[in-house]
Design a protein around this motif. Structure first.
Motif, PDB file in Angstrom:
ATOM      1  N   ALA A 205       0.914  -1.193   0.494  1.00 28.17           N
ATOM      2  CA  ALA A 205      -0.524  -0.223  -0.221  1.00 28.17           C
ATOM      3  C   ALA A 205       0.734   1.271  -0.160  1.00 28.17           C
ATOM      4  CB  ALA A 205      -0.558  -0.092   1.182  1.00 28.17           C
ATOM      5  N   THR A 206       2.184   1.268   0.960  1.00 30.77           N
ATOM      6  CA  THR A 206       2.581   2.292   0.829  1.00 30.77           C
ATOM      7  C   THR A 206       3.208   2.625  -0.664  1.00 30.77           C
ATOM      8  OG1 THR A 206       2.932   1.863   2.981  1.00 30.77           O
ATOM      9  CG2 THR A 206       4.566   2.885   2.105  1.00 30.77           C
ATOM     10  N   ASP A 207       3.913   1.720  -1.030  1.00 32.20           N
ATOM     11  CA  ASP A 207       5.015   1.388  -2.311  1.00 32.20           C
ATOM     12  C   ASP A 207       3.462   1.935  -3.712  1.00 32.20           C
ATOM     13  OD1 ASP A 207       7.038   1.222  -4.674  1.00 32.20           O
ATOM     14  OD2 ASP A 207       5.673  -0.083  -4.834  1.00 32.20           O
ATOM     15  N   LEU A 208       2.464   1.610  -3.639  1.00 31.64           N
ATOM     16  CA  LEU A 208       1.710   2.155  -4.729  1.00 31.64           C
ATOM     17  C   LEU A 208       0.694   3.279  -4.713  1.00 31.64           C
ATOM     18  CD1 LEU A 208      -0.701  -1.443  -4.998  1.00 31.64           C
ATOM     19  CD2 LEU A 208       1.338  -1.328  -6.293  1.00 31.64           C
ATOM     20  N   GLY A 209       1.067   4.121  -3.387  1.00 26.16           N
ATOM     21  CA  GLY A 209       0.615   5.072  -3.592  1.00 26.16           C
ATOM     22  C   GLY A 209       1.650   6.149  -3.335  1.00 26.16           C
ATOM     23  N   SER A 298      -8.256  -0.738   1.852  1.00 20.72           N
ATOM     24  CA  SER A 298      -8.762   0.487   1.588  1.00 20.72           C
ATOM     25  C   SER A 298      -8.389   1.779   2.485  1.00 20.72           C
ATOM     26  CB  SER A 298     -10.130   0.641   1.601  1.00 20.72           C
ATOM     27  OG  SER A 298     -10.591  -0.059   3.153  1.00 20.72           O
ATOM     28  N   LEU A 299      -7.426   1.144   3.981  1.00 21.07           N
ATOM     29  CA  LEU A 299      -7.792   2.679   4.235  1.00 21.07           C
ATOM     30  C   LEU A 299      -5.940   2.559   4.534  1.00 21.07           C
ATOM     31  CD1 LEU A 299      -8.545   4.171   6.751  1.00 21.07           C
ATOM     32  CD2 LEU A 299      -7.566   2.831   8.621  1.00 21.07           C
ATOM     33  N   LEU A 300      -5.726   2.097   4.116  1.00 21.18           N
ATOM     34  CA  LEU A 300      -3.850   2.199   3.828  1.00 21.18           C
ATOM     35  C   LEU A 300      -4.172   2.981   2.713  1.00 21.18           C
ATOM     36  CD1 LEU A 300      -2.459  -1.393   5.221  1.00 21.18           C
ATOM     37  CD2 LEU A 300      -2.736   0.671   6.362  1.00 21.18           C
ATOM     38  N   LEU A 301      -4.677   2.432   1.536  1.00 22.82           N
ATOM     39  CA  LEU A 301      -4.173   3.454   0.223  1.00 22.82           C
ATOM     40  C   LEU A 301      -5.321   4.013   0.280  1.00 22.82           C
ATOM     41  CD1 LEU A 301      -4.236   3.254  -2.421  1.00 22.82           C
ATOM     42  CD2 LEU A 301      -6.212   2.440  -2.983  1.00 22.82           C
ATOM     43  N   CYS A 302      -5.685   5.197   1.258  1.00 23.63           N
ATOM     44  CA  CYS A 302      -6.142   6.427   0.943  1.00 23.63           C
ATOM     45  C   CYS A 302      -5.075   6.930   2.128  1.00 23.63           C
ATOM     46  CB  CYS A 302      -7.730   6.757   2.388  1.00 23.63           C
ATOM     47  SG  CYS A 302      -9.224   6.117   1.902  1.00 23.63           S
ATOM     48  N   LEU A 303      -4.424   6.409   2.593  1.00 20.96           N
ATOM     49  CA  LEU A 303      -3.004   7.229   3.280  1.00 20.96           C
ATOM     50  C   LEU A 303      -2.371   7.521   2.420  1.00 20.96           C
ATOM     51  CD1 LEU A 303      -3.373   5.287   6.974  1.00 20.96           C
ATOM     52  CD2 LEU A 303      -4.180   7.858   6.518  1.00 20.96           C
ATOM     53  N   SER A 304      -1.905   6.565   1.769  1.00 24.71           N
ATOM     54  CA  SER A 304      -0.896   6.897   1.169  1.00 24.71           C
ATOM     55  C   SER A 304      -1.070   7.371  -0.001  1.00 24.71           C
ATOM     56  CB  SER A 304      -0.864   4.857   0.310  1.00 24.71           C
ATOM     57  OG  SER A 304       0.316   4.742  -0.988  1.00 24.71           O
ATOM     58  N   ILE A 305      -2.129   7.630  -0.680  1.00 31.89           N
ATOM     59  CA  ILE A 305      -2.432   8.508  -1.687  1.00 31.89           C
ATOM     60  C   ILE A 305      -2.151   9.701  -1.166  1.00 31.89           C
ATOM     61  CG2 ILE A 305      -4.557   9.675  -2.983  1.00 31.89           C
ATOM     62  CD1 ILE A 305      -5.573   6.584  -3.257  1.00 31.89           C
ATOM     63  N   TYR A 306      -2.962  10.074   0.230  1.00 31.33           N
ATOM     64  CA  TYR A 306      -2.852  11.437   0.849  1.00 31.33           C
ATOM     65  C   TYR A 306      -1.581  11.777   1.025  1.00 31.33           C
ATOM     66  CZ  TYR A 306      -3.362  14.680   3.922  1.00 31.33           C
ATOM     67  OH  TYR A 306      -3.928  16.633   5.007  1.00 31.33           O
ATOM     68  N   ALA A 307      -0.459  11.244   1.372  1.00 33.17           N
ATOM     69  CA  ALA A 307       1.245  11.074   1.298  1.00 33.17           C
ATOM     70  C   ALA A 307       1.971  11.464   0.489  1.00 33.17           C
ATOM     71  CB  ALA A 307       1.663   9.826   2.396  1.00 33.17           C
ATOM     72  N   ARG A 308       2.894  12.950   0.595  1.00 30.58           N
ATOM     73  CA  ARG A 308       4.052  13.208  -0.388  1.00 30.58           C
ATOM     74  C   ARG A 308       4.922  12.021  -0.279  1.00 30.58           C
ATOM     75  NH1 ARG A 308       3.091  17.722   4.011  1.00 30.58           N
ATOM     76  NH2 ARG A 308       1.447  19.102   2.957  1.00 30.58           N
ATOM     77  N   SER A 309       5.027  11.440   0.571  1.00 25.52           N
ATOM     78  CA  SER A 309       6.421  10.820   0.433  1.00 25.52           C
ATOM     79  C   SER A 309       6.170   9.406   0.537  1.00 25.52           C
ATOM     80  CB  SER A 309       7.109  11.193   0.792  1.00 25.52           C
ATOM     81  OG  SER A 309       7.655  11.515   2.319  1.00 25.52           O
ATOM     82  N   PHE A 310       6.506   8.611   0.674  1.00 25.87           N
ATOM     83  CA  PHE A 310       7.049   6.987   1.079  1.00 25.87           C
ATOM     84  C   PHE A 310       7.287   7.138   2.670  1.00 25.87           C
ATOM     85  CE2 PHE A 310       8.414   2.342   2.139  1.00 25.87           C
ATOM     86  CZ  PHE A 310       7.896   1.708   1.536  1.00 25.87           C
TER      87      PHE A 310
END
Length: 397
Positions: A205-209, A298-310
């Motif tokens: 999830a962290t990598d895909l967003g 779904s929750l992890l993807l939301c956070l990953s998309i919102y974050a600016r960096s890994f």
């Protein structure tokens, strides 16, 4: 959507770190935890049992036979107290492991002395087995004194037994071995499974967003002629697959290692417990983890998309561990059962259901509430994720 899914899946398979958390960690974690706990607990108990304990006695003149037995034992070594009034300091300083205070009414004639109270001073903060080792010696003396008193009173064997235990409660447990074991370990299993599922989904999830933002590949993906919701669903299914794979490997590992270890260690009780859990119960445990993984994904993807960096995404995702721990702890609390409103509480209901399946007391009618509540929340989070992905300021903040 499926093209995005296959593309992300290929990148996922190439990542060795992700595969380790998805597959290798669940396979290794069960025997590793069991082995480490068993090794260190056994080693600690052995050290406590074989350690020679330094002791001091106050009132030695009242019980010379008891003190002589302690001196002759290989488990004890007598030392002298510099000041009999400062017992606590001698223990805290390490001069003695314990101090035994013998009262002046000590004697072998129970009828004359009455009950004797020996005061044992020790630092009981750690594992020491001081009282256990001393109690074994005192019990032999006490039993001998009891027999002398019974002889003086002229009591037969039945009268002696009745005098020692006038009323006895004969407990008859109607719960079988599986239910007893399930109650003891059933609360720990969901915690371990949830943590591994979350860990298995967190890395991809962290990598895909956020990872794609850092690499600059997200813009290229967005200008492709694919609807935004399909991009989200493709990434979501990839993350969910990672979590489901981790869940499947975890449940399978739990079953296989439980049987292997019980057979290899000749633990008949564990073997019977594991064999009592049917394949249907293991299948239901796995199926209930699917909507749970959907919530995580779904929750992890939301956070990953919102974050600016890994790195920022990892900072957002770390508190999710509490989101997993709290519902599982709620399921362990006394009085919390898979009934009524608790069957609709997300994550807690799944933890309770896993516990009931392990115990063999599952009410299968509650599956409707369990799957219904977790599916509703997972759908809501996926919908929010699609909404999040359509906001340009979030994607390029």
């Amino acid at each position: 959507m499926w093209l995005v899914f296959l593309k992300e899946l290929k990148e996922l398979v190439r990542d060795r770190k992700t595969l380790f958390f998805m597959i290798a960690l669940p396979i290794l974690v069960f025997p590793l935890i069991i082995g480490v706990v068993a090794y260190f607990s056994t080693k600690a108990v052995q050290e406590a049992e074989t350690k020679v304990l330094n002791f001091a006695v106050v009132g030695e003149q009242y019980a010379p036979s008891l003190v002589n037995q302690m001196k002759d034992s290989d488990n004890f070594n007598q030392v002298s107290l510099p000041d009999e009034d400062d017992v606590t300091t001698s223990i805290r300083s390490g001069l003695t492991d314990f101090v035994l205070v013998i009262p002046d009414n000590y004697g072998d004639d129970v009828l004359a002395t009455g009950q004797i109270t020996l005061k044992l001073y020790l630092n009981d903060a750690g594992l020491n087995l001081v009282q256990h080792r001393l109690q074994a010696m005192v019990n032999n003396i006490a039993k001998h004194n009891q027999q002398l008193a019974f002889v003086q009173l002229g009591l037969d064997e039945d009268q002696q037994t009745a005098l020692l235990e006038p009323i006895v409660i004969d407990k008859i447990d109607v719960a079988d071995k599986r239910e007893n074991w399930g109650e003891k370990i059933g609360g720990f299993v969901p915690y371990l499974i949830f943590m591994l599922c979350l860990q298995g989904a967190m890395i991809p999830a962290t990598d895909l967003g956020a990872g794609e933002k850092e690499r600059g590949t997200l813009e290229t993906l967005l200008i492709s002629p694919i609807a935004r919701y399909k991009l989200v669903m493709g990434k979501f299914f990839t993350i969910a697959l990672a979590g489901v794979t981790s869940a499947l490997v975890t449940v399978s590992s739990m079953a296989i290692w439980g049987i292997v270890l019980s057979q290899g260690m000749a633990i008949q009780l564990v073997a019977e417990f594991m064999s009592a859990i049917s394949g249907i119960d293991f299948a239901l445990i796995f199926l209930m983890l699917i909507p749970v993984v959907a919530i995580f994904a779904s929750l992890l993807l939301c956070l990953s998309i919102y974050a600016r960096s890994f790195k920022e995404a990892q900072g957002y995702m770390t508190p999710l561990v509490m989101l997993v721990i709290v519902p599982v702890i709620m399921a362990m609390l006394p009085g919390v059962e898979l009934k009524g409103g608790w069957a609709w509480v997300p994550l807690t209901n799944v933890a309770l259901a896993i516990k009931e399946l392990i115990k063999g007391t599952m009410d299968y009618g509650e599956l409707i509430a369990i799957f219904g509540s977790t599916a509703i929340i997972a759908t809501a989070l996926i919908s929010f994720c699609v909404y999040w992905f359509n906001k340009e300021k979030v994607l390029f903040r």
